[in-house]
Design a protein around this motif. Structure first.
Motif, PDB file in Angstrom:
ATOM      1  N   ILE A  10       0.859  -1.319  -0.026  1.00  0.00           N
ATOM      2  CA  ILE A  10      -0.105   0.049  -0.049  1.00  0.00           C
ATOM      3  C   ILE A  10       0.684   1.214   0.051  1.00  0.00           C
ATOM      4  N   MET A  11       0.514   2.133  -0.745  1.00  0.00           N
ATOM      5  CA  MET A  11       1.506   3.448  -0.975  1.00  0.00           C
ATOM      6  C   MET A  11       0.725   4.358   0.330  1.00  0.00           C
ATOM      7  N   THR A  12       1.774   4.882   1.204  1.00  0.00           N
ATOM      8  CA  THR A  12       1.494   5.526   2.253  1.00  0.00           C
ATOM      9  C   THR A  12       1.737   7.099   2.369  1.00  0.00           C
ATOM     10  N   ASN A  13       2.162   7.454   1.283  1.00  0.00           N
ATOM     11  CA  ASN A  13       2.422   9.011   1.103  1.00  0.00           C
ATOM     12  C   ASN A  13       1.564   9.757   0.072  1.00  0.00           C
ATOM     13  N   ASN A  14       1.261  11.149   0.314  1.00  0.00           N
ATOM     14  CA  ASN A  14       0.791  11.789  -0.818  1.00  0.00           C
ATOM     15  C   ASN A  14       2.003  12.007  -1.785  1.00  0.00           C
ATOM     16  N   PRO A  15       1.962  11.612  -2.967  1.00  0.00           N
ATOM     17  CA  PRO A  15       3.045  11.761  -3.780  1.00  0.00           C
ATOM     18  C   PRO A  15       3.413  13.411  -4.051  1.00  0.00           C
ATOM     19  N   LYS A  16       4.757  13.425  -4.129  1.00  0.00           N
ATOM     20  CA  LYS A  16       5.069  14.989  -4.309  1.00  0.00           C
ATOM     21  C   LYS A  16       4.668  15.315  -5.672  1.00  0.00           C
ATOM     22  N   ILE A  17       4.367  16.733  -5.631  1.00  0.00           N
ATOM     23  CA  ILE A  17       3.963  17.511  -6.987  1.00  0.00           C
ATOM     24  C   ILE A  17       5.020  17.276  -7.925  1.00  0.00           C
ATOM     25  N   LYS A  20      -3.102   0.440  -4.036  1.00  0.00           N
ATOM     26  CA  LYS A  20      -2.439  -0.745  -3.879  1.00  0.00           C
ATOM     27  C   LYS A  20      -1.571  -0.993  -5.119  1.00  0.00           C
ATOM     28  N   ILE A  21      -0.191  -1.293  -4.892  1.00  0.00           N
ATOM     29  CA  ILE A  21       0.616  -1.257  -5.963  1.00  0.00           C
ATOM     30  C   ILE A  21       0.721  -3.076  -6.389  1.00  0.00           C
ATOM     31  N   ILE A  22       0.315  -3.298  -7.318  1.00  0.00           N
ATOM     32  CA  ILE A  22       0.121  -4.671  -7.827  1.00  0.00           C
ATOM     33  C   ILE A  22       1.421  -5.380  -8.311  1.00  0.00           C
ATOM     34  N   SER A  23       1.918  -4.698  -9.300  1.00  0.00           N
ATOM     35  CA  SER A  23       3.248  -5.080  -9.898  1.00  0.00           C
ATOM     36  C   SER A  23       3.687  -3.917 -10.612  1.00  0.00           C
ATOM     37  N   ILE A  24       5.201  -4.353 -10.960  1.00  0.00           N
ATOM     38  CA  ILE A  24       6.131  -3.540 -11.795  1.00  0.00           C
ATOM     39  C   ILE A  24       6.629  -4.201 -12.579  1.00  0.00           C
ATOM     40  N   ASN A  25       6.514  -3.794 -13.855  1.00  0.00           N
ATOM     41  CA  ASN A  25       7.257  -4.608 -14.995  1.00  0.00           C
ATOM     42  C   ASN A  25       6.631  -5.878 -14.928  1.00  0.00           C
ATOM     43  N   ASN A  26       5.262  -6.179 -14.632  1.00  0.00           N
ATOM     44  CA  ASN A  26       4.629  -7.254 -14.653  1.00  0.00           C
ATOM     45  C   ASN A  26       4.979  -8.340 -13.521  1.00  0.00           C
ATOM     46  N   THR A  27       6.233  -7.744 -12.751  1.00  0.00           N
ATOM     47  CA  THR A  27       6.362  -8.717 -11.420  1.00  0.00           C
ATOM     48  C   THR A  27       5.582  -8.528 -10.340  1.00  0.00           C
ATOM     49  N   PHE A  81      -1.710  -0.765 -10.557  1.00  0.00           N
ATOM     50  CA  PHE A  81      -2.144  -0.494  -9.114  1.00  0.00           C
ATOM     51  C   PHE A  81      -3.746  -0.339  -9.245  1.00  0.00           C
ATOM     52  N   ASN A  82      -4.051  -0.326  -7.943  1.00  0.00           N
ATOM     53  CA  ASN A  82      -5.703  -0.202  -7.436  1.00  0.00           C
ATOM     54  C   ASN A  82      -5.787   0.916  -6.799  1.00  0.00           C
ATOM     55  N   ASN A  83      -6.561   1.794  -7.445  1.00  0.00           N
ATOM     56  CA  ASN A  83      -6.673   3.263  -6.932  1.00  0.00           C
ATOM     57  C   ASN A  83      -8.314   3.606  -6.756  1.00  0.00           C
ATOM     58  N   TYR A  84      -8.988   3.535  -5.747  1.00  0.00           N
ATOM     59  CA  TYR A  84     -10.078   3.734  -5.663  1.00  0.00           C
ATOM     60  C   TYR A  84     -10.921   2.601  -6.115  1.00  0.00           C
ATOM     61  N   GLU A 118     -10.368   0.904  -8.751  1.00  0.00           N
ATOM     62  CA  GLU A 118     -10.146   0.668 -10.331  1.00  0.00           C
ATOM     63  C   GLU A 118      -8.708   0.359 -10.691  1.00  0.00           C
ATOM     64  N   ILE A 119      -8.576  -0.804 -11.041  1.00  0.00           N
ATOM     65  CA  ILE A 119      -7.272  -1.291 -11.570  1.00  0.00           C
ATOM     66  C   ILE A 119      -6.516  -0.541 -12.798  1.00  0.00           C
ATOM     67  N   LYS A 120      -5.590   0.155 -12.786  1.00  0.00           N
ATOM     68  CA  LYS A 120      -5.010   0.753 -13.829  1.00  0.00           C
ATOM     69  C   LYS A 120      -3.533   0.331 -14.221  1.00  0.00           C
ATOM     70  N   THR A 121      -2.987   0.336 -15.160  1.00  0.00           N
ATOM     71  CA  THR A 121      -1.530   0.286 -15.601  1.00  0.00           C
ATOM     72  C   THR A 121      -0.919   1.743 -16.155  1.00  0.00           C
ATOM     73  N   ALA A 122      -0.004   2.268 -15.617  1.00  0.00           N
ATOM     74  CA  ALA A 122       0.601   3.259 -16.343  1.00  0.00           C
ATOM     75  C   ALA A 122       2.152   3.268 -16.479  1.00  0.00           C
ATOM     76  N   GLU A 123       2.508   3.939 -17.334  1.00  0.00           N
ATOM     77  CA  GLU A 123       4.043   4.089 -17.597  1.00  0.00           C
ATOM     78  C   GLU A 123       4.468   5.158 -16.656  1.00  0.00           C
ATOM     79  N   VAL A 124       5.546   5.030 -16.014  1.00  0.00           N
ATOM     80  CA  VAL A 124       5.993   5.722 -14.970  1.00  0.00           C
ATOM     81  C   VAL A 124       7.556   5.987 -15.278  1.00  0.00           C
ATOM     82  N   ALA A 125       8.035   7.391 -15.391  1.00  0.00           N
ATOM     83  CA  ALA A 125       9.264   7.605 -15.592  1.00  0.00           C
ATOM     84  C   ALA A 125      10.244   7.808 -14.328  1.00  0.00           C
ATOM     85  N   VAL A 126      11.052   6.857 -14.284  1.00  0.00           N
ATOM     86  CA  VAL A 126      11.952   6.871 -12.811  1.00  0.00           C
ATOM     87  C   VAL A 126      12.630   8.388 -13.098  1.00  0.00           C
ATOM     88  N   GLY A 127      12.481   9.001 -11.874  1.00  0.00           N
ATOM     89  CA  GLY A 127      13.294  10.214 -11.890  1.00  0.00           C
ATOM     90  C   GLY A 127      14.583  10.243 -11.001  1.00  0.00           C
TER      91      GLY A 127
END
Length: 590
Positions: A495-502, A516-523, A548-551, A553-562
């Motif tokens: 479970i994600m515990t923080n409000n993500p930074k803007i 709820k973080i379900i998987s990263i790169n299908n793992t 991830f599952n947010n409210y 609704e299950i979604k899959t998003a591409e996230v750029a590593v900062g």
């Protein structure tokens, strides 16, 4: 003869106008105190008493009236008087004969710098949380007697003036409310310095040997902080008292007062407190100058009926925080390496925060009524909108000190100038006054630029060159990956515990606290450890798939590593002799 009669008459009237308080602890096992107050010389038909809603050193609202019950009012003959409630904090009394006697029961079970705690181990009293007062009689002197017959081993420690036995006095309500009291079977040590008596009251089961060792550290702190200002404050009654309560049933806190401070923690000296609690000693005693006597105009007089707001807390609390560990280093309690490494936490908290775009240090200070031990039921977005004025002011104090040292000046001498101008004569200051003093001390251009860039705006000082001149290495950690997501295990899910930074990728794709973080790169992920292992191996610029599952609704998003936005501050092992000398002058002031 007539003059003597007039004098005695005036003295009798003056004595009669003293409000008298008594408190006893017959039911301490159930956290109750019985309180009686006598108010003589009442001129109005309706006499109103109330509980405070704020407390010296705190800035938020605290509804102390909620712990009062069994209220009763009588006149000088014992006749019960009519009582009405004009608001939740007050009791209005009518039908009196010029004297009103108040009686009530207080429930108190939080031992810290704000509230009160009564139990078989002690009576730990913060006055606004304990005692009613009359707003119209704030200038009257107060006499208080602590009745400890039910607890014969208890003794009384307070900054109030001792009269006799367990009876003490205060010149007015402001001083009374600013005078916390510890009543217990405590131990006490004291020493003389600069013509003043400094007492350390300890309620802690640890050995005398540990108390001796801790007390020696306290003495070193007092000595080092006195060197900053050149002298101790002129303590009322010639005495300062540390009220330390290190027992498992209190809550960790520290709270400054005019001639004393409250120190509470669950760690006894034998159970981590020797190291864990000494920083609070350093912080709170520095307040004897900065905030108690170097006093913001915005906090004068302190209002017990409302929240108290000040735009100067970045200086009053923040610069005090800068000195907290610096004094420990100068006193030899922590090493120079520990001090330098300890800068990283506050530094990164401040300078990686999105909140810089919303509020400058003055405006962050205005947030105190919402964050200073304040409570709220609704979630807040502090990760993105707030930086503690303690931390913000601390890293600005660091910058100012090092920039001044680059000009062969230093923050110690500037604080001494502030003390001599505003603290010693007890002339409250405005933020503009501090700016003008900095211009006077370091030059018009320097003072104007510092305040324009860093106080009235939220710019970041250029730390790298000024730290380098102290033999301290400063670098960015932007070669490390950063997602801005913190997680924990909950019911075999991540479970994600923080409000993500803007501005982070997590924020942009809609990841939110509670997702709820379900998987990263299908793992698939089942534990926070798995999440951390995967993300720590990523590289900045890499793109990953997050499911991830947010409210619901299950979604899959591409996230750029900062890139990791954090900085790293360490001692430079290759520092040259001049830098080493600069660092010694900074960290080891004799």
């Amino acid at each position: 003869m007539r003059l003597l009669f007039i004098f005695l008459f005036v003295c009798t009237i003056s004595f009669a106008q003293q409000n008298k308080y008594q408190i006893s602890f017959e039911n301490a096992v159930h956290h109750e105190a019985k309180i009686n107050i006598q108010f003589p010389g009442i001129k109005t038909d309706t006499f109103t008493v109330r509980m405070s809603r704020s407390s010296p050193g705190r800035y938020a609202i605290h509804e102390f009236a909620k712990n009062v019950y069994g209220f009763k009012a009588t006149d000088s003959k014992g006749k019960e008087l009519k009582v009405t409630r004009p608001n939740p904090y007050s009791w209005a009394v009518t039908g009196h004969n010029g004297i009103v006697n108040i009686e009530y029961t207080l429930f108190a079970n939080r031992g810290d710098g704000t509230y009160a705690q009564i139990d078989p181990t002690h009576a730990h009293l913060n006055m606004p949380a304990t005692f009613m007062f009359a707003e119209d009689l704030q200038e009257r002197p107060i006499e208080i007697t602590y009745n400890t017959e039910a607890m014969p081993n208890w003794k009384v420690a307070t900054q109030l003036k001792h009269i006799e036995g367990n009876t003490f006095s205060a010149p007015n309500l402001q001083y009374f409310m600013d005078s916390p009291t510890e009543i217990s079977n405590f131990r006490i040590k004291s020493f003389e310095i600069d013509g003043k008596n400094v007492r350390f009251v300890l309620h802690d089961p640890s050995s005398d040997e540990l108390f001796n060792e801790y007390f020696e550290r306290v003495k070193k702190i007092v000595e080092q902080e006195m060197k900053v200002y050149g002298e101790l404050p002129d303590f009322d009654y010639g005495e300062y008292t540390f009220l330390a309560c290190y027992i498992p049933n209190v809550s960790g806190d520290g709270m400054e007062h005019r001639n004393s401070t409250i120190l509470t923690d669950v760690e006894t000296l034998a159970n981590g407190g020797m190291k864990g609690n000494i920083g609070t000693v350093s912080h709170e005693f520095f307040h004897a100058w900065n905030v108690e006597r170097i006093r913001p105009q915005s906090l004068e007089p302190f209002d017990f009926t409302e929240a108290n707001m000040s735009g100067a807390l970045w200086f009053a609390e923040g610069f005090t925080s800068y000195y907290t560990n610096l004094i420990l280093c100068r006193a030899g309690i922590i090493s120079a390496e520990d001090y330098i490494n300890g800068l990283n936490g506050s530094f990164n908290y401040v300078w990686t925060s999105p909140a810089l775009q919303y509020f400058n240090p003055i405006e962050m200070s205005y947030q105190a009524p919402f964050v200073d031990a304040a409570t709220s039921l609704d979630p807040v977005n502090r990760e993105n909108t707030f930086i503690s004025y303690y931390s913000y002011g601390s890293v600005l104090g660091l910058a100012l000190d090092l920039e001044l040292r680059d000009k062969d000046l230093n923050l110690d001498d500037f604080m001494k100038l502030v003390w001599e101008t505003h603290g010693k004569p007890e002339n409250p200051y405005t933020v503009k006054d501090i700016e003008n003093l900095l211009k006077q001390y370091a030059g018009e251009t320097f003072g104007e630029e510092f305040f324009s860039k860093y106080i009235y705006n939220s710019n970041m000082p250029n730390y790298e060159p000024i730290l380098a001149k102290m033999g301290v290495h400063f670098s960015k950690k932007d070669n490390e990956p950063y997602l801005g997501i913190s997680v924990e295990n909950k019911n075999e899910t991540v479970i994600m515990t923080n409000n993500p930074k803007i501005g982070t990728s997590a924020y942009k794709v809609g990841l939110d606290k509670g997702a709820k973080i379900i998987s990263i790169n299908n793992t698939p992920l089942e534990t926070a450890e798995e999440f951390n292992n995967i993300t720590s191996a990523l590289k900045p610029g890499e793109k990953i798939s997050v499911k991830f599952n947010n409210y619901g609704e299950i979604k899959t998003a591409e996230v750029a590593v900062g890139k990791n936005p954090s900085f790293e501050i360490t001692i430079d092992p290759k520092a040259k002799k001049k830098a080493l000398k600069n660092r010694e002058n900074w960290l080891s002031r004799k």
